[in-house]
Design an enzyme around this catalytic site. Structure first.
Site, PDB file in Angstrom:
ATOM      1  CB  THR A  50      -1.927   5.220   3.625  1.00 52.02           C
ATOM      2  OG1 THR A  50      -2.780   5.229   2.506  1.00 52.02           O
ATOM      3  CG2 THR A  50      -1.323   6.583   3.854  1.00 52.02           C
ATOM      4  CB  THR A  75      -4.269   4.914   6.945  1.00 55.84           C
ATOM      5  OG1 THR A  75      -4.889   4.376   8.110  1.00 55.84           O
ATOM      6  CG2 THR A  75      -2.847   5.339   7.288  1.00 55.84           C
ATOM      7  N   GLY A  76      -6.675   4.942   5.013  1.00 59.67           N
ATOM      8  CA  GLY A  76      -8.004   4.450   4.646  1.00 59.67           C
ATOM      9  C   GLY A  76      -8.515   5.175   3.429  1.00 59.67           C
ATOM     10  CB  SER A  92      -0.910   0.018   1.235  1.00 64.32           C
ATOM     11  OG  SER A  92      -0.163   0.194   2.426  1.00 64.32           O
ATOM     12  NE  ARG A 125      -8.109   7.668  -5.041  1.00 57.37           N
ATOM     13  CZ  ARG A 125      -7.604   7.358  -3.842  1.00 57.37           C
ATOM     14  NH1 ARG A 125      -6.303   7.179  -3.695  1.00 57.37           N
ATOM     15  NH2 ARG A 125      -8.384   7.239  -2.793  1.00 57.37           N
ATOM     16  CB  THR A 127      -0.538   6.280   0.243  1.00 61.98           C
ATOM     17  OG1 THR A 127      -1.384   5.141   0.025  1.00 61.98           O
ATOM     18  CG2 THR A 127      -1.014   7.393  -0.674  1.00 61.98           C
TER      19      THR A 127
HETATM   20  N1  GLY Z   1      -5.539   7.056   2.083  1.00 62.61           N
HETATM   21  C1  GLY Z   1      -4.960   6.658   0.897  1.00 62.61           C
HETATM   22  C2  GLY Z   1      -5.763   6.907  -0.289  1.00 62.61           C
HETATM   23  O1  GLY Z   1      -6.973   6.906  -0.242  1.00 62.61           O
HETATM   24  O2  GLY Z   1      -5.193   7.070  -1.345  1.00 62.61           O
END
Ligand code: GLY
Length: 364
Positions: free
Chosen positions: A212, A263-264, A72, A240, A230
């Site tokens: 992340t 994170t998330g 990640s 994106r 991340t």
């Molecule tokens: N928190 C990492 C992402 O959504 O890219």
């Protein structure tokens, strides 16, 4: 629609860090996401040796950026829908109140270091895509292929899982091929892959991760800095950008108050400017844990507290106050795999995990 079940139990589970320090007695401490045990240890070691808090947290997250087994972050991160690893990162330096970030940068293993250069060597805060890559090259960074064989296997499985309206996929063998599942046929392309790798790949195809690492560091002088880095959401559309390079979402540090990171699922965090929300809640007197929960309440409110919708993602916040009190909270108590959400802490001894507080229990 179901109502939130914010129980007394969930609230009490968020008491982590209350015993870490008394207000006014700052100590050297690092707090990070679950994957940051090593990062916290390195950051604390460097801060105790007198190094700057931002250099310390960047050196900490570099361990994860270069780790091919963390899929990640950085090298080994899962790619976008085109099979290209695109990285996001940002830094904030409390003492000088400066920030830097890069988004959608390719081929550079340590985006956190590039983010720091943006902060120090430009009159900008955020560079993205091709411009960020050219900036990194201009400063001597070498381009590398960041797509490991493990990540390529998962991406290939994801591509092979897609179907058009007729249930067809051109990336799969045709009608004339012997009948077997996509994972089995994938074994022909990746003969080295063991069962465990194939099972992991199936899981990330079904549950695209948004892993992340966020790391916050505080030294004994009360100086605080943070870094978030991340590879973002697996299989994302090229270009994106998630929350991680967005100052005030993936990270926010105010030397007068403290720092917070996340994170998330970045899209949900951006909509509540989570990092900033957490720091502002701490400024108003909330504990780090309660401040994290406040940001998560705003996320839940964005879905009118509909748990069926909220169950489709997770989001965690980490907070470190200027006096050394810290906390963390997740939207859900457990991951989709049923593991209790936890975060990493180091305050001088060995790094340890502590459970995150949570807003919602019983993910469905
Ligand atoms: N928190 C990492 C992402 O959504 O890219």
């Amino acid at each position: 629609m179901q109502k939130l079940r914010l129980t007394r139990r969930s609230w009490l589970a968020g008491s982590a860090g209350l015993a870490a320090a008394q207000p006014g007695s700052a100590k050297t401490i690092a707090v990070a996401s679950n994957n940051g045990l090593g990062a916290c240890a390195r950051a604390v070691e460097m801060m105790r040796a007198g190094q700057d808090t931002l250099d310390a947290v960047i050196a900490g997250v570099n361990l994860v950026e270069e780790d091919p087994n963390d899929t990640s972050v950085g090298y080994g991160g899962l790619p976008n829908e085109e099979g290209v690893v695109e990285l996001d990162a940002c830094v904030m330096h409390g003492p000088t109140r400066r920030a830097g970030a890069v988004a959608s940068i390719r081929n550079i293993k340590y985006p956190s270091r590039v983010a720091k250069l943006v902060m120090e060597q430009t009159d900008h805060i955020l560079l993205a895509g091709e411009g960020a890559l050219r900036f990194a090259r201009a400063h001597g960074f070498e381009e590398e292929n960041l797509l490991t064989e493990r990540a390529r296997l998962a991406w290939m499985l994801w591509k092979r899982s897609l179907r058009d309206g007729r249930g067809h996929n051109n990336w799969m063998p045709g009608m004339d091929a012997p009948d077997s599942g996509p994972a089995a046929r994938l074994g022909d392309l990746f003969p080295q892959a063991d069962e465990e790798t194939l099972a992991w790949a199936s899981d990330v195809v079904r549950h695209p991760p948004t892993g992340t690492i966020n790391c916050l560091g505080l030294n004994a002088k009360g100086e605080i800095s943070g870094c978030t880095t991340t590879s973002g959401l697996a299989w994302k559309i090229a270009g994106r950008v998630g929350d991680s390079p967005i100052i005030a979402a993936g990270l926010f540090v105010d030397q007068d108050v403290g720092g917070a990171g996340s994170t998330g699922r970045g899209e949900e965090n951006i909509r509540v400017a989570g990092g900033h929300t957490v720091v502002e809640a701490m400024r108003q007197g909330r504990s780090p844990t309660e401040a994290c929960l406040e940001a998560l309440r705003r996320v839940a409110r964005n879905y009118n507290h509909d748990e069926k919708k909220l169950a489709r993602f997770d989001l965690s916040f980490y907070a470190l106050r200027k006096d050394g009190v810290y906390g963390s909270a997740s939207l859900w108590k457990e991951s989709s795999a049923g593991q209790r959400r936890q975060f990493a802490v180091n305050d001088g001894g060995p790094s340890r995990h502590e459970p995150c507080a949570f807003l919602l229990e019983g993910r469905r």
